[in-house]
Design a protein around this motif. Structure first.
Motif, PDB file in Angstrom:
ATOM      1  N   PHE A 355       9.875  -5.329  -2.776  1.00 33.57           N
ATOM      2  CA  PHE A 355       8.772  -5.813  -3.605  1.00 33.57           C
ATOM      3  C   PHE A 355       7.486  -6.006  -2.789  1.00 33.57           C
ATOM      4  O   PHE A 355       6.393  -5.808  -3.314  1.00 33.57           O
ATOM      5  CB  PHE A 355       9.169  -7.126  -4.289  1.00 33.57           C
ATOM      6  CG  PHE A 355      10.207  -6.951  -5.371  1.00 33.57           C
ATOM      7  CD1 PHE A 355       9.874  -6.375  -6.584  1.00 33.57           C
ATOM      8  CD2 PHE A 355      11.518  -7.336  -5.161  1.00 33.57           C
ATOM      9  CE1 PHE A 355      10.820  -6.201  -7.576  1.00 33.57           C
ATOM     10  CE2 PHE A 355      12.468  -7.165  -6.140  1.00 33.57           C
ATOM     11  CZ  PHE A 355      12.133  -6.599  -7.353  1.00 33.57           C
ATOM     12  N   TYR A 356       7.615  -6.380  -1.531  1.00 35.25           N
ATOM     13  CA  TYR A 356       6.421  -6.592  -0.714  1.00 35.25           C
ATOM     14  C   TYR A 356       5.730  -5.272  -0.381  1.00 35.25           C
ATOM     15  O   TYR A 356       4.519  -5.238  -0.166  1.00 35.25           O
ATOM     16  CB  TYR A 356       6.790  -7.324   0.576  1.00 35.25           C
ATOM     17  CG  TYR A 356       5.592  -7.764   1.384  1.00 35.25           C
ATOM     18  CD1 TYR A 356       4.758  -8.780   0.926  1.00 35.25           C
ATOM     19  CD2 TYR A 356       5.288  -7.151   2.599  1.00 35.25           C
ATOM     20  CE1 TYR A 356       3.653  -9.181   1.667  1.00 35.25           C
ATOM     21  CE2 TYR A 356       4.184  -7.555   3.346  1.00 35.25           C
ATOM     22  CZ  TYR A 356       3.368  -8.561   2.863  1.00 35.25           C
ATOM     23  OH  TYR A 356       2.268  -8.968   3.590  1.00 35.25           O
ATOM     24  N   GLU A 357       6.477  -4.196  -0.365  1.00 35.54           N
ATOM     25  CA  GLU A 357       5.916  -2.885  -0.052  1.00 35.54           C
ATOM     26  C   GLU A 357       4.809  -2.507  -1.027  1.00 35.54           C
ATOM     27  O   GLU A 357       3.756  -1.988  -0.636  1.00 35.54           O
ATOM     28  CB  GLU A 357       7.028  -1.834  -0.065  1.00 35.54           C
ATOM     29  CG  GLU A 357       6.589  -0.460   0.397  1.00 35.54           C
ATOM     30  CD  GLU A 357       7.735   0.530   0.397  1.00 35.54           C
ATOM     31  OE1 GLU A 357       7.737   1.416   1.272  1.00 35.54           O
ATOM     32  OE2 GLU A 357       8.626   0.427  -0.470  1.00 35.54           O
ATOM     33  N   GLU A 358       4.993  -2.782  -2.306  1.00 39.19           N
ATOM     34  CA  GLU A 358       3.958  -2.467  -3.293  1.00 39.19           C
ATOM     35  C   GLU A 358       2.738  -3.354  -3.110  1.00 39.19           C
ATOM     36  O   GLU A 358       1.598  -2.904  -3.285  1.00 39.19           O
ATOM     37  CB  GLU A 358       4.500  -2.615  -4.710  1.00 39.19           C
ATOM     38  CG  GLU A 358       3.473  -2.257  -5.774  1.00 39.19           C
ATOM     39  CD  GLU A 358       4.003  -2.372  -7.185  1.00 39.19           C
ATOM     40  OE1 GLU A 358       3.201  -2.207  -8.121  1.00 39.19           O
ATOM     41  OE2 GLU A 358       5.218  -2.634  -7.348  1.00 39.19           O
ATOM     42  N   GLN A 359       2.956  -4.619  -2.747  1.00 39.52           N
ATOM     43  CA  GLN A 359       1.830  -5.503  -2.498  1.00 39.52           C
ATOM     44  C   GLN A 359       0.968  -4.971  -1.346  1.00 39.52           C
ATOM     45  O   GLN A 359      -0.266  -5.009  -1.401  1.00 39.52           O
ATOM     46  CB  GLN A 359       2.336  -6.911  -2.164  1.00 39.52           C
ATOM     47  CG  GLN A 359       3.192  -7.560  -3.247  1.00 39.52           C
ATOM     48  CD  GLN A 359       2.397  -7.920  -4.481  1.00 39.52           C
ATOM     49  OE1 GLN A 359       2.027  -7.044  -5.269  1.00 39.52           O
ATOM     50  NE2 GLN A 359       2.130  -9.201  -4.648  1.00 39.52           N
ATOM     51  N   CYS A 360       1.616  -4.454  -0.304  1.00 38.12           N
ATOM     52  CA  CYS A 360       0.878  -3.881   0.829  1.00 38.12           C
ATOM     53  C   CYS A 360       0.060  -2.667   0.401  1.00 38.12           C
ATOM     54  O   CYS A 360      -1.088  -2.487   0.824  1.00 38.12           O
ATOM     55  CB  CYS A 360       1.852  -3.495   1.943  1.00 38.12           C
ATOM     56  SG  CYS A 360       2.637  -4.897   2.765  1.00 38.12           S
ATOM     57  N   GLN A 361       0.643  -1.822  -0.430  1.00 34.52           N
ATOM     58  CA  GLN A 361      -0.061  -0.636  -0.914  1.00 34.52           C
ATOM     59  C   GLN A 361      -1.309  -1.023  -1.702  1.00 34.52           C
ATOM     60  O   GLN A 361      -2.372  -0.403  -1.564  1.00 34.52           O
ATOM     61  CB  GLN A 361       0.874   0.213  -1.764  1.00 34.52           C
ATOM     62  CG  GLN A 361       2.038   0.813  -0.994  1.00 34.52           C
ATOM     63  CD  GLN A 361       3.047   1.481  -1.901  1.00 34.52           C
ATOM     64  OE1 GLN A 361       2.906   1.488  -3.130  1.00 34.52           O
ATOM     65  NE2 GLN A 361       4.092   2.062  -1.312  1.00 34.52           N
ATOM     66  N   LYS A 362      -1.194  -2.061  -2.539  1.00 35.46           N
ATOM     67  CA  LYS A 362      -2.347  -2.509  -3.319  1.00 35.46           C
ATOM     68  C   LYS A 362      -3.435  -3.069  -2.405  1.00 35.46           C
ATOM     69  O   LYS A 362      -4.626  -2.806  -2.607  1.00 35.46           O
ATOM     70  CB  LYS A 362      -1.907  -3.570  -4.331  1.00 35.46           C
ATOM     71  CG  LYS A 362      -1.143  -3.026  -5.525  1.00 35.46           C
ATOM     72  CD  LYS A 362      -0.877  -4.143  -6.531  1.00 35.46           C
ATOM     73  CE  LYS A 362      -0.208  -3.619  -7.788  1.00 35.46           C
ATOM     74  NZ  LYS A 362       0.038  -4.701  -8.772  1.00 35.46           N
TER      75      LYS A 362
END
Length: 512
Positions: A355-362
């Motif tokens: 889930f944190y991976e998408e936050q990093c992408q954003k």
């Protein structure tokens, strides 16, 4: 052993255990014959030694002395049922033919020592829905049975609303009760005139009831759950307070906020939204990966999600309540279910990284340098302090008192960045003062309602000015016509498209 004269004291073998052992050894290795009287005693002793000692059976009187301690329908009290029945019969005597209609039930509930808005459950439980009235004999028979078997308010309320043979309440069981609230509550007069929106209000209240009360997630409210909740206290206060004061269940303002939020997302107004629709909530702030989990059925019960990839209005109520207030126990459970990808009851480091991976992408797309996952993980573990190293359980999150910071870090980028900009000591002070101010949901609903009121007022003001310019050359309106134009609801609810007939819309569609 040397042979010779030997004298043995005449002592009862049963009274001297040491002598019994010595004689037993002596009998095995001696070269002389014991007197016959000792042989008989020794043989009897050996038989006694072989036989196991029987345990004394417990006296039956011991079990009978334990008092009863489990009362699923309340602890019996020394209430004089006949006195209560006499008061009810006196009330019925003033009605024509000793029959009460639903409008008369307010007086009957007072005689029953029940809250005012128990009138519809009492009326329907006595068969009033079939004939339009209840006779004194049918009502007294029904109420006497309830008083004899149900000894507190939660047990009686469930008995009145539940289906025959059930000791729990399902969502559709609340519909007649809530419909009566809509039809008779003085603060819902404007909603009463818009009958096509009754189901929307009732659906909202039912979902909020189950959201707060049904802690087992079973879809069935038990007597124990009802006792532990504050629902019946809110029902008792309905006749005394403004309905908007019931911020946990009945507030019309909260219903209006929830419904308008759904209306904005439901662009085709078919009463269902898909993942793309829900992603537009709060300007795409919620993680798409967590939305996939919602539409996978992790926190929804209806088969509509799996079939067509859509959720209905009832599911949206749960989403919005959980998204805007992550401090409640039920919202923590809601988001934990979503993040627990493998359903093992533990959030692993792999699931957190997913889930944190998408936050990093954003954040990278916004030219914000994200915190490396390893550093973020250390912060979260320090925040939650899990009992088992490297595994975060539901109990850990509830115990840490700051689960909302944890969830926003992985699920909502806007709120995560907002938390990062705040003073950490102010967050701790908020946690210490929790319970002394409005909840996050109450703050959100109040702010959104104020915005909706302002937008509505601005729209009406603009329309009034525009119409004044267009109608400057029109003949003046008569007083009767002007009254008919000015007569409108306190707050206009967005209407559905003509293709959706809410008059024929079944309540059960929201409860599947």
């Amino acid at each position: 052993m040397k042979s010779g004269n030997m004298r043995i004291k005449e002592i009862s073998l049963r009274q001297d255990p040491d002598l019994r052992k010595e004689l037993a050894l002596l009998a095995r290795g001696c070269d002389f014959v014991l007197p016959s009287r000792f042989k008989k005693r020794l043989k009897a002793f050996q038989q006694i030694e072989v036989q196991p000692k029987k345990e004394e059976s417990l006296r039956p009187t011991l079990s009978q002395s334990i008092p009863k301690f489990y009362f699923p329908k309340g602890s019996p009290k020394n209430n004089n049922i006949d006195v209560n029945i006499s008061k009810i019969e006196t009330i019925f005597s003033v009605f024509p033919n000793e029959r009460a209609t639903l409008e008369d039930m307010g007086k009957v509930t007072k005689a029953c020592d029940c809250p005012h808005y128990w009138k519809a459950p009492l009326f329907f439980a006595a068969g009033g829905d079939r004939t339009g009235y209840v006779s004194v004999h049918k009502f007294v028979a029904m109420w006497r049975k309830i008083l004899q078997t149900c000894h507190d308010e939660p047990a009686r309320f469930i008995q009145l609303l539940a289906k025959p043979g059930c000791n729990y309440l399902e969502q559709e069981d609340f519909i007649p009760f809530l419909q009566d609230v809509v039809n008779s509550h003085p603060h819902l007069t404007f909603l009463r005139e818009a009958s096509e929106f009754h189901s929307r209000y009732i659906t909202t209240v039912v979902q909020r009831i189950f959201y707060v009360v049904n802690r087992s997630w079973s879809g069935k409210i038990t007597c124990g759950e009802l006792r532990k909740s504050n629902f019946l206290q809110h029902v008792a206060l309905l006749d005394e307070e403004d309905i908007n004061q019931s911020t946990d269940y009945f507030s019309y303002e909260h219903f209006y906020v929830i419904y308008c939020k759904f209306w904005e997302l439901d662009t085709d107004h078919d009463l269902y939204i898909d993942q793309k629709d829900l992603a537009r909530h709060n300007d795409h702030a919620v993680s798409s990966r967590i939305l996939e989990r919602i539409f996978s059925g992790a926190v929804t019960r209806g088969r509509q999600v799996q079939k067509e990839g859509k959720i209905n209005y009832a599911d949206f109520v749960w989403f919005l309540l959980s998204e805007e207030d992550k401090k409640t126990s039920i919202s923590i459970e809601y988001w934990f279910r979503c993040m627990d990808l493998d359903g093992d009851g533990v959030l692993s480091m792999y699931e957190l990284e997913y889930f944190y991976e998408e936050q990093c992408q954003k954040m990278e797309s916004m030219a914000i340098e994200p915190l490396p996952f390893e550093d973020c993980l250390c912060q979260m573990l320090d925040l939650v302090k899990p009992k088992c190293e490297g595994k975060i359980t539901l109990h850990d999150l509830k115990k840490c008192k700051q689960a909302y910071l944890f969830f926003d870090t992985f699920l909502n980028l806007e709120k995560y960045l907002d938390h990062e900009q705040k003073d950490p000591f102010s967050i701790l002070r908020v946690g210490e003062n929790e319970g002394q101010e409005l909840s996050d949901w109450e703050k959100y609903a109040a702010d959104e309602y104020a915005i909706l009121v302002a937008e509505e007022a601005a729209t009406e003001q603009w329309n009034d000015g525009y119409d004044a310019e267009l109608n400057a050359l029109d003949p003046p309106m008569t007083n009767e016509l002007k009254y008919s134009v000015d007569k409108r609801s306190f707050f206009e609810i967005p209407s559905h498209s003509p293709d959706v007939d809410l008059e024929d819309y079944e309540y059960e569609d929201d409860f599947e």
